[in-house]
Design a protein around this motif. Structure first.
Motif, short mmCIF file in Angstrom:
data_model
loop_
_atom_site.label_atom_id
_atom_site.label_comp_id
_atom_site.label_asym_id
_atom_site.label_seq_id
_atom_site.Cartn_x
_atom_site.Cartn_y
_atom_site.Cartn_z
N SER A 38 91.89 73.98 131.37
CA SER A 38 92.75 73.97 132.05
C SER A 38 93.74 75.55 131.58
CB SER A 38 93.20 72.99 132.86
OG SER A 38 94.31 72.98 133.87
N ASN A 39 93.91 76.36 131.95
CA ASN A 39 94.95 77.51 131.58
C ASN A 39 95.81 77.41 132.71
OD1 ASN A 39 95.95 79.31 130.32
ND2 ASN A 39 94.83 81.32 131.38
N LEU A 40 96.97 77.16 132.13
CA LEU A 40 97.86 76.81 133.43
C LEU A 40 96.88 76.27 135.30
CD1 LEU A 40 99.75 80.29 133.19
CD2 LEU A 40 100.32 78.00 132.44
N GLY A 41 96.96 75.56 135.11
CA GLY A 41 96.38 74.87 136.29
C GLY A 41 96.64 72.85 135.99
N GLY A 42 95.96 72.52 137.02
CA GLY A 42 96.04 70.51 136.68
C GLY A 42 94.88 70.30 137.52
N LEU A 80 89.68 75.73 134.78
CA LEU A 80 90.23 76.61 136.00
C LEU A 80 92.00 77.72 135.26
CD1 LEU A 80 90.92 72.71 137.17
CD2 LEU A 80 89.33 74.15 137.88
N SER A 81 91.67 78.25 136.03
CA SER A 81 92.84 79.57 135.90
C SER A 81 93.30 79.38 137.26
CB SER A 81 92.36 80.42 135.23
OG SER A 81 91.58 80.63 134.26
N LEU A 82 95.16 78.90 136.42
CA LEU A 82 95.77 79.14 138.05
C LEU A 82 95.43 77.87 138.84
CD1 LEU A 82 97.74 82.41 137.34
CD2 LEU A 82 98.97 80.65 136.74
N ALA A 83 95.20 77.26 139.10
CA ALA A 83 94.42 76.00 139.65
C ALA A 83 94.48 75.33 139.84
CB ALA A 83 92.66 76.97 139.40
#
Length: 240
Positions: A205-209, A230-233
């Protein structure tokens, strides 16, 4: 994605690249760090995407993030990050009460389903899939898949600026287990899994949750591995 949207988003990211280069060469009035510019470009993309989908939260908080990132050239350094986020929260609540977006989205969702209405590529796609291996690809839209496989092995989910919902409650797993591979950016994925399935979540997860909902009571059956990026997701796993 239709031709107009391809041109728009392609041009948007090319302009973003130009701004990034100009900033690093010192040709802009203000100098910013590489990551600040890059994050700002993605925040602008989120704001544009949210506006296109009439998303109040994404629009307001995306703008708030931009104000925090570029407070100095905007002349609002007196406002701290928490003040800006607090203002964004109040504005979001106020606009939600005024515009009543839940009613709006529910109305248009039903209208799309009952009248086969399409607006560009943003109409909701609903499909039933009976395959051991399946692929879901979403570009600036919404896809809902109901899987009914008797030997499910793999699902590849690719989402860009959209949402995907996959229902696995009518699926039998392969005895060796199964893999759900995610590649989601600027969007979201919701997976509805039987609560008795053993599940291993191993996403990058990159800036995701990642969020899990429902009661999970796994038995001794084959395991489902949820992997990918996950990228901004966001990823929501709902146990049913």
């Amino acid at each position: 994605m239709n031709t107009g949207r391809r041109w728009f988003w392609g041009s948007f990211f090319i302009v973003g690249a130009v701004v990034l280069v100009l900033s690093q060469l010192g040709l802009l009035p203000y100098q910013f760090g590489f990551w600040r510019i890059l994050f700002g470009i993605f925040m602008v993309a989120i704001v544009v995407f949210s506006l296109a989908h009439r998303g109040i939260t994404g629009t307001v908080f995306g703008l708030a993030a931009l104000v925090i990132l570029f407070a100095k050239p905007l002349g609002v350094t007196a406002l701290g990050p928490w003040t800006i986020l607090g203002v964004a929260l109040l504005v979001t609540i106020g606009l939600s009460l005024i515009l009543n977006p839940h009613h709006y989205f529910n109305y248009h969702y039903q209208y799309r389903q009952t009248n086969n209405w399409h607006h560009g590529q943003q109409a909701t796609e609903r499909m039933t899939t009976d395959e051991a291996q399946t692929r879901v690809s979403v570009n600036m839209g919404t896809s809902i898949r109901y899987l009914q496989s008797q030997d499910f092995q793999r699902a590849d989910v690719w989402v860009r600026m959209g949402d995907a919902k996959l229902y696995f409650d009518d699926v039998q797993l392969n005895p060796a287990g199964a893999v759900i591979d995610l590649n989601v950016s600027l969007g979201g994925a919701e997976l509805y899994l039987p609560r008795t399935w053993p599940v291993k979540i191993a996403v990058d997860s990159n800036l995701g949750g990642v969020e899990e909902k429902g009661s999970h009571t796994p038995d001794a059956g084959p395991t489902v591995v949820i992997q990918g990026r996950l990228s901004l997701a966001g990823l929501t796993v709902v146990y049913v």
